[in-house]
Design a protein around this motif. Structure first.
Motif, short mmCIF file in Angstrom:
data_model
loop_
_atom_site.label_atom_id
_atom_site.label_comp_id
_atom_site.label_asym_id
_atom_site.label_seq_id
_atom_site.Cartn_x
_atom_site.Cartn_y
_atom_site.Cartn_z
N THR A 1 -6.30 -4.29 7.73
CA THR A 1 -6.36 -5.36 6.73
C THR A 1 -5.70 -6.65 7.22
O THR A 1 -5.77 -7.67 6.55
CB THR A 1 -5.70 -4.93 5.40
OG1 THR A 1 -4.29 -4.78 5.59
CG2 THR A 1 -6.30 -3.64 4.88
N ASN B 1 0.81 -1.22 0.00
CA ASN B 1 0.00 0.00 0.00
C ASN B 1 0.84 1.27 0.00
O ASN B 1 0.40 2.31 0.49
CB ASN B 1 -0.93 0.00 1.22
CG ASN B 1 -2.04 -1.00 1.06
OD1 ASN B 1 -3.00 -0.77 0.34
ND2 ASN B 1 -1.90 -2.13 1.72
N GLN B 2 2.02 1.19 -0.57
CA GLN B 2 2.88 2.38 -0.64
C GLN B 2 2.19 3.45 -1.46
O GLN B 2 1.69 3.18 -2.54
CB GLN B 2 4.21 2.04 -1.32
CG GLN B 2 5.10 1.15 -0.53
CD GLN B 2 6.39 0.94 -1.29
OE1 GLN B 2 7.23 1.82 -1.30
NE2 GLN B 2 6.53 -0.21 -1.90
N ILE C 1 -4.02 0.52 7.24
CA ILE C 1 -3.41 -0.69 6.68
C ILE C 1 -3.48 -1.83 7.69
O ILE C 1 -3.75 -2.98 7.33
CB ILE C 1 -1.95 -0.41 6.27
CG1 ILE C 1 -1.91 0.57 5.10
CG2 ILE C 1 -1.23 -1.71 5.89
CD1 ILE C 1 -0.52 1.08 4.76
#
Length: 91
Positions: free
Chosen positions: A30, A9-10, A27
């Protein structure tokens, strides 16, 4: 798993402001079972991170000692020497 989720997820624009606490916690949502008051507190309170002298990534420690100079991490021969000096067997 969290490390993989952060990497996946950068943000396209990696600025110093990209990894806000809220973004990191989003994040973490998740990853099953990761979120807790202890985890959230660790993300929001960076004392441990700063107390360890970590100023950015990557930061590498071998047997509890920070690899210095940091440029050694980017040079195979220099990093190999750091590992050998720490007693890590190599090729």
């Amino acid at each position: 798993m969290y490390h993989s989720a952060v990497f996946a997820n950068q943000p396209a624009d990696e600025t110093t402001d990209a990894y806000t606490d809220d973004f990191l916690l989003k994040i973490a949502d998740t990853v099953d079972g990761l979120r807790s008051s202890a985890f959230d507190g660790a993300v929001r309170d960076m004392k441990k991170f700063r107390a360890d002298g970590i100023e950015g990534t990557p930061t590498v420690y071998v047997d509890g000692d920070k690899v210095t100079p940091e440029k050694a991490m980017y040079d195979e021969d220099a990093f190999g020497k750091v590992l050998r000096d720490a007693g890590v067997p190599g090729d």
